[in-house]
Motif scaffolding. Structure first.
Motif, PDB file in Angstrom:
ATOM      1  N   PHE A 259      32.788 -12.241   2.657  1.00  0.00           N
ATOM      2  CA  PHE A 259      33.898 -11.979   1.720  1.00  0.00           C
ATOM      3  C   PHE A 259      34.827 -10.866   2.337  1.00  0.00           C
ATOM      4  N   LEU A 261      35.001  -7.873   1.441  1.00  0.00           N
ATOM      5  CA  LEU A 261      34.586  -6.486   1.209  1.00  0.00           C
ATOM      6  C   LEU A 261      33.316  -6.364   1.557  1.00  0.00           C
ATOM      7  N   PHE A 262      32.353  -7.372   1.680  1.00  0.00           N
ATOM      8  CA  PHE A 262      31.314  -7.383   2.417  1.00  0.00           C
ATOM      9  C   PHE A 262      30.847  -8.634   2.929  1.00  0.00           C
ATOM     10  N   ASP A 263      29.778  -8.696   3.662  1.00  0.00           N
ATOM     11  CA  ASP A 263      29.223  -9.638   4.607  1.00  0.00           C
ATOM     12  C   ASP A 263      27.627  -9.584   4.195  1.00  0.00           C
ATOM     13  N   ARG A 264      26.925 -10.611   4.542  1.00  0.00           N
ATOM     14  CA  ARG A 264      25.461 -10.541   4.426  1.00  0.00           C
ATOM     15  C   ARG A 264      25.009 -10.429   2.985  1.00  0.00           C
TER      16      ARG A 264
ATOM     17  N   VAL B 295      26.138  -5.243   6.733  1.00  0.00           N
ATOM     18  CA  VAL B 295      26.794  -5.872   5.564  1.00  0.00           C
ATOM     19  C   VAL B 295      28.377  -5.771   5.510  1.00  0.00           C
ATOM     20  N   PRO B 297      32.043  -6.402   6.665  1.00  0.00           N
ATOM     21  CA  PRO B 297      32.973  -7.256   7.652  1.00  0.00           C
ATOM     22  C   PRO B 297      33.214  -6.476   8.701  1.00  0.00           C
TER      23      PRO B 297
END
Lengths: 361, 475
Positions: A259, A261-264, B295, B297
């Motif tokens: 996304f 704002l954040f991954d994982r 966490v 990007p």
């Protein structure tokens, strides 16, 4: 000690104990035997549990206000009953130790590879004992609050549908045949354990028999559908080859999402999942305490003691390379403790009903 | 044997503000009037006691005493205490008992809006230091025969008057009895404020969460009375203690009820988010930069890492240093007169904020995170609760620095287990979680549903419909 709980609290006690570490690896485990029909296996295993729950319900409603400890004293007499309770105690400690081991392994693989196991175990069990020494109402209160997280987890898992999905993975339905589906059900059964809390906690719910069966069945089907949903999204998200290679497909499913704002998302999911996993351990500590003691102070001491035992056991187990033989034995133990013994009790109460009723008075 | 002037004088440690006036009554009997000139109102004594006394025929003295509501006593201790309460003592020659008539002086500030709990709309009344005025403020709003006051005197030296107020049929009698017993068994030499009562009554001194609610707002105190809670008022203190309180009460504000329900609910949700942010935001940041940077990007990760490159400290040190600076600024600004505290704001915000980043002592993102956390903690409608949250932020930060996300989850579990564990006066702190009282009590927690939804007896009369889409429509 006998503090009553409401229907709703019993519901949360059951679902929070059942939903735990088993779910994360479940899809790949049952996919091995049931293939694309793994989700039917989950429903099948829900059905089996429902039957078992009916037996529990008969026991609980025939001897209201009695938990398994008191029932076994009633059925097997003073000495044999105590021995049975002691075996139950050991069983619960071992289950808690086993769950802790799997829990710590998961944390080490996904979050903290370098932290020593015993530190993690100490943290988990300290929190577990902190909650388990309280009365059941407090435990239920916490489970109820923590259940809000299940909604968040469902929300996160829905995000995985933005991956490529192949509904064809599960088609045609029933392709793997009844035998394989049944085999998958058997494996699911061991991931859905935890409903044995009914035998201990239902005694404290002030409920009519009719209300009780409704609550526990509702809890069972909630958990079954919850599991089936996760198995389903894994089945349509992964091909069969991929699914048999990954160990925790539920987490892998979220891993690829990204996304702004954040991954994982998997890490966030796992961080939240820590709470249901700990809740399972709290329930087993509670049951271990209840299986041997009645008075509040003795119960608290027992929970502390069991916590220490679990810590020692889990530290030992986590040094072992493979848990396969151990988990095989665990499965036999499960069948005896949560199916055979209650069934035996039910049969005895069925046959010699008046005898036990007289003994009760 | 009547109490003599000398005895009274000795009882009051020969204090020089004890005045004695000798009079000769119309029938030539001698009479002494005693009062503490600091506590009694001279005008009242002059015009409502001395003057009528001189005009009353001697055989009517009993009638005079009854008309002025005088008490009779020969107990030295009682006489002494009534003098301390501003009473005027009339001692008649050859009389067994003395008469005590209230003539208390009261200076109090006027009723105005409390500084610490301002609201936008609605009542701007606040409590003052006088117990009787405060009781008036409460009773003025609840004109009900069920409104019940019980007085206690606490403090063996200060003899402070304490009032316990509750609604007779709304409050749980068990809770009232328990609270009464606790108040009775309080043994203090001095009592100045509600804070001391609070500490004496609370059950979990080790908990970081406040277990009673201190308010200076009359409307807030009244609304809790109507929920069946107990108010405790202490003479000389402008705050009212509300017991037993639950966690979610700290997130309700009178403003919620003075605006429309959508707006009220919106701010409720904002405050709930603020609770989570205040406890966990710095911890999440620390966990991300030290353990789980995957966490973020790549875009965000790059800017975060760049600002961290030249900072020589680990994130936990940065965070704690910034939190301490923030608390320092806050503490320094509170007590300064407002023109000077503005300077503090400029020095703190601009000089320290920018300079610290430019000197590469703290990273940009950390300043943003700490700023957000501070604002989130100030969003709690009651100031003391916000402070508890900031204090709880520290252990969470340590847990994050040691164990990353796992640490945060465990810490949050501990906090929530603790919240579920504590009870005040037998009421679970985390109610309505726990023993659910049904759906109704949830209507005023996360959302503030309209009054006609949350109050049972606010139903519309017969022919009208009552729902979100159809109101005031006839069936």
């Amino acid at each position: 000690m006998n503090i009553s709980i409401t229907q709703r609290q019993l519901f949360f006690l059951i679902i929070k104990t059942q939903i735990g570490i088993g779910l994360l690896s479940l899809p790949s485990v049952i996919q091995d035997s049931a293939g694309g029909d793994a989700w039917i296996s989950v429903l099948g295993s829900g059905l089996v549990i429902q039957l078992l729950i009916l037996v529990y319900w008969r026991l609980c409603s025939q001897y209201p206000g009695m938990n398994l400890r008191e029932m076994s004293l009633l059925f097997f007499g003073k000495y044999a009953g105590k021995a049975v309770n002691f075996i139950y105690y050991c069983f619960f400690v071992v289950v808690a130790g086993y769950a802790c081991t799997l829990y710590v392994r998961l944390i080490k693989v996904w979050l903290l590879p370098l932290t020593p196991s015993w530190v993690l175990l100490l943290l988990i069990l300290a929190v577990g004992v902190y909650l388990a020494v309280e009365n059941l109402r407090v435990v239920a209160r916490f489970y109820e609050v923590a259940s809000i997280l299940l909604i968040i987890l469902l929300g996160i898992s829905l995000a995985s549908l933005s991956n490529e999905t192949h509904i064809s993975n599960i088609l045609p339905m029933g392709q793997s045949g009844m035998a394989h589906i049944a085999k998958g059900s058997e494996k699911t059964f061991f991931a859905m354990l935890g409903f044995e809390v009914i035998l201990y906690f239902a005694a404290q719910s002030k409920d009519t028999p009719r209300g009780l069966i409704r609550t526990i069945s509702f809890a069972n089907w909630f958990v079954t559908l919850f599991y089936a949903f996760f198995v389903f999204i894994c089945l349509i998200g992964f091909s069969q080859d991929a699914l048999s290679k990954v160990k925790e497909p539920v987490l892998f499913l979220l891993r690829g999402l990204t996304f702004q704002l954040f991954d994982r998302l998997d890490l966030i999911f796992l961080s939240i999942w820590i709470i249901p996993m700990s809740a399972t351990i709290v329930s087993y500590l509670c049951m271990a305490g209840k299986s041997l003691t009645k008075k509040r102070s003795a119960y608290q001491r027992m929970v502390w003691f069991s916590g220490t035992l679990v810590l020692v056991l889990a530290s030992y187990l986590s040094t072992r390379e493979s848990l396969d033989t151990f988990s095989k034995w665990m499965e036999y133990g499960y069948l005896v403790m949560i199916a055979a013994v209650p069934l035996l009790m039910w049969a005895m109460s069925f046959l010699f009903r008046s005898f036990y009723k007289r003994r009760l008075t | 044997m009547a109490v003599s002037y000398a005895q009274i004088k000795e009882y009051l440690s020969d204090s020089e503000d004890l005045k004695a006036q000798s009079l000769i009554l119309p029938n030539a009997a001698a009479c002494t009037i005693l009062y503490l000139e600091s506590m009694a109102n001279l005008e009242i004594i002059q015009s409502f006691i001395i003057q009528p006394l001189l005009e009353t025929p001697y055989h009517n003295i009993e009638q005079f005493a009854a008309a002025t509501g005088a008490q009779k006593s020969s107990d030295l201790e009682l006489i002494g205490h009534s003098l301390l309460d501003g009473y005027c003592v009339i001692r008649l020659e050859n009389h067994e008992n003395v008469y005590m008539i209230s003539a208390a002086q009261s200076y109090g500030r006027s009723i105005d809006e409390p500084m610490a709990e301002q609201i936008i709309k609605g009542s701007h009344e606040g409590f003052v230091e006088s117990l009787s005025t405060n009781l008036y403020l409460l009773r003025y709003r609840i004109k009900s025969p069920q409104f019940k006051v019980r007085y206690f005197t606490i403090g063996t030296l200060t003899n402070t008057k304490v009032a316990m107020v509750y609604m007779e049929k709304l409050a749980d009698p068990n809770i009232v009895m328990e609270c009464e017993n606790r108040l009775k068994s309080i043994n203090l030499t001095q009592l100045y404020s509600t804070g001391e009562i609070d500490e004496m009554l609370e059950e979990h001194p080790l908990s970081p969460f406040p277990q009673s609610l201190n308010t200076e707002r009359t409307d807030r105190a009244v609304s809790y009375l109507m929920e069946g809670k107990i108010n405790i008022l202490v003479d000389g203190s402008a705050t009212v203690l509300v017991l037993p309180i639950t966690f979610f009460s700290f997130y309700q504000s009178p403003d919620d009820y003075n605006s429309r329900w959508i707006i009220g609910s919106f701010y409720r949700l904002v405050r709930m988010i603020s609770f989570i942010l205040a406890i966990s935001l710095p911890a999440i940041y620390i966990a991300i930069v030290s353990y789980h940077s995957e966490v973020l990007p790549p875009g965000i990760l790059y800017s975060v890492k760049v600002s961290l490159t030249y900072v020589p400290f680990p994130p936990i040190v940065e965070a704690i240093a910034m939190q301490v600076i923030l608390e320092l600024l806050k503490e320094a600004a509170i007590r300064l007169p407002s023109p000077i505290s503005q300077t503090i704001g400029i020095v703190g915000g601009l000089v320290i904020g920018t300079a610290v980043v430019e000197a590469h002592l703290v990273s940009h993102t950390m300043i943003v995170v700490i700023g957000l956390t501070a604002i989130a903690s100030f969003a709690a409608p009651l100031n003391e609760f916000g402070t508890s949250l900031r204090i709880l932020g520290f252990p969470t930060m340590f847990a994050a620095a040691l164990f990353g996300f796992f640490g945060i989850s465990v810490m949050m579990m501990v906090i929530f287990i603790h919240l579920c564990k504590i009870e005040t006066l037998g009421v679970p702190y985390f109610a309505p979680f726990g023993p659910f009282h049904g759906k109704d009590s949830m209507k005023d927690i996360f959302l503030r549903l309209p009054v006609w939804k949350s109050q049972k007896n606010a139903q519309l009369p017969g022919p009208y419909k009552q729902s979100f889409t159809q109101r005031w429509k006839r069936h």
